[in-house]
Motif scaffolding. Sequence first.
Motif, short mmCIF file in Angstrom:
data_model
loop_
_atom_site.label_atom_id
_atom_site.label_comp_id
_atom_site.label_asym_id
_atom_site.label_seq_id
_atom_site.Cartn_x
_atom_site.Cartn_y
_atom_site.Cartn_z
N HIS A 55 -12.25 1.88 -7.50
CA HIS A 55 -12.99 0.94 -6.60
C HIS A 55 -13.86 1.79 -5.85
CE1 HIS A 55 -14.51 -2.20 -4.10
NE2 HIS A 55 -14.25 -1.74 -3.06
N VAL A 76 -1.55 -0.04 -6.63
CA VAL A 76 -2.46 -0.36 -5.44
C VAL A 76 -3.36 0.73 -5.22
CG1 VAL A 76 -2.64 -0.92 -2.97
CG2 VAL A 76 -1.03 -2.12 -4.43
N GLU A 77 -2.89 2.15 -5.13
CA GLU A 77 -3.62 3.47 -4.94
C GLU A 77 -4.45 3.52 -5.98
OE1 GLU A 77 -2.56 7.92 -3.65
OE2 GLU A 77 -1.83 6.98 -5.47
N HIS A 109 0.98 -1.06 -0.13
CA HIS A 109 -0.10 0.03 -0.24
C HIS A 109 0.95 1.23 0.21
CE1 HIS A 109 -3.11 2.80 1.16
NE2 HIS A 109 -3.82 1.78 0.83
N ARG A 164 -5.66 1.26 -8.23
CA ARG A 164 -6.75 0.46 -8.48
C ARG A 164 -7.90 0.68 -7.16
NH1 ARG A 164 -10.58 -1.63 -9.05
NH2 ARG A 164 -11.12 -3.82 -9.73
N GLU A 165 -7.40 1.04 -6.04
CA GLU A 165 -8.30 1.24 -5.05
C GLU A 165 -9.17 2.47 -5.30
OE1 GLU A 165 -7.91 1.91 -0.16
OE2 GLU A 165 -6.38 2.44 -1.28
N VAL A 221 -4.31 -3.49 0.75
CA VAL A 221 -5.55 -2.72 1.15
C VAL A 221 -5.91 -3.45 2.77
CG1 VAL A 221 -7.73 -1.80 1.67
CG2 VAL A 221 -6.22 -1.54 -0.65
N TRP A 228 -4.13 -5.89 -5.17
CA TRP A 228 -4.61 -4.45 -4.31
C TRP A 228 -5.34 -4.80 -3.34
CZ3 TRP A 228 -9.53 -2.31 -3.74
CH2 TRP A 228 -10.49 -3.15 -4.49
N ARG A 229 -6.25 -5.79 -3.32
CA ARG A 229 -7.18 -6.15 -2.22
C ARG A 229 -6.38 -6.59 -1.08
NH1 ARG A 229 -12.37 -6.36 -3.71
NH2 ARG A 229 -12.75 -6.42 -6.21
#
Length: 233
Positions: free
Chosen positions: A207, A200-201, A83, A203-204, A227, A223-224
Motif C-alpha cells: 500500500h 499485516v506488514e 501489527h 500488505r501495508e 495499522v 491490516w487496516r
Amino acid sequence: MRTSVVCSGGLDSVSLAHVMADENRLTRLVSFDYGQRHRKELDCAAACAVRLQVPHHVVDLRSVGAALTGSALTDDVDVPDGHYAEETMKTTIVPNRNAIMLTIAFGLAAAQGDDAVAAAIHSGDHFIYPDCRPAFAKAFDAMQRAALDGYADIVLDTPFVHSSKAEIVTQGARVATPFAETWSCYKGGKMHCGRCGTCVERREAFHLAGITDPTDYSDPDFWREAVAARETA
C-alpha cells in the motif's frame, strides 16, 4: 563481488536475491530448515534458485530449532494477530536464529570462494528482533572477520538494513521480483492469513509503495484495523 544470499523464501530475501542477480553478484542461495511451521517459504526459495539459475543449499537445522523452544514459529504457541511492531510479536522470536544461520552461511561462503554473504534484515525488524539491528550486523561482521582471519575475507552485506518494507517492495519491483512466488505468513496455512504481524506488514508495504499486492489473503482487510490500532496506541 561474489555473493551468497541467505534466502528464507520470503518477500525480503527473494527481492534481495533478485537485486543481487541484477547486479551480477549472485552465486548461490542458502536456506535453513529449522522446523518452522511456515515451510512454504522453503519451496519459494527453491523456486527462486531455479528461476535465477544458481545453486540452492538447504541446511537441516531441525534438531537445533527443536531445542530453541518457546517461539510461535517452532512450538505449539499461537501466532498473534496485529501489527508487526507490537510487543505481542516477540513470541515469534527464535533465539539467536540469525546469528546461527549467518555463521553457517559464512562457513559455506568461505568453502565456496564467495566474497560476501547478503542478508535481507531491514528496519521493520529492528523493534522485534535484536539480531536484525544495525548494531548486530556490525558486530557480527567484525566477529566473522576475526573467525576467518588469514583464511578468507568475507563481508556481511545488509543493503536493506535501513530500508522500510515499502522500500524493499519498490526495489524488488524494479528488478521484476515475482512477489506472488514469495511467502511471508507465520501461520503456515494454505494461503496468507492476512492477520499475523508479517502479513499485516506485507500488505501495508505494498500500500505504501503504491504497488499492487498479488498476494491472496484469508482476511485481506484486517491490516487496516491493525495499522489503525498501532497508530492510536
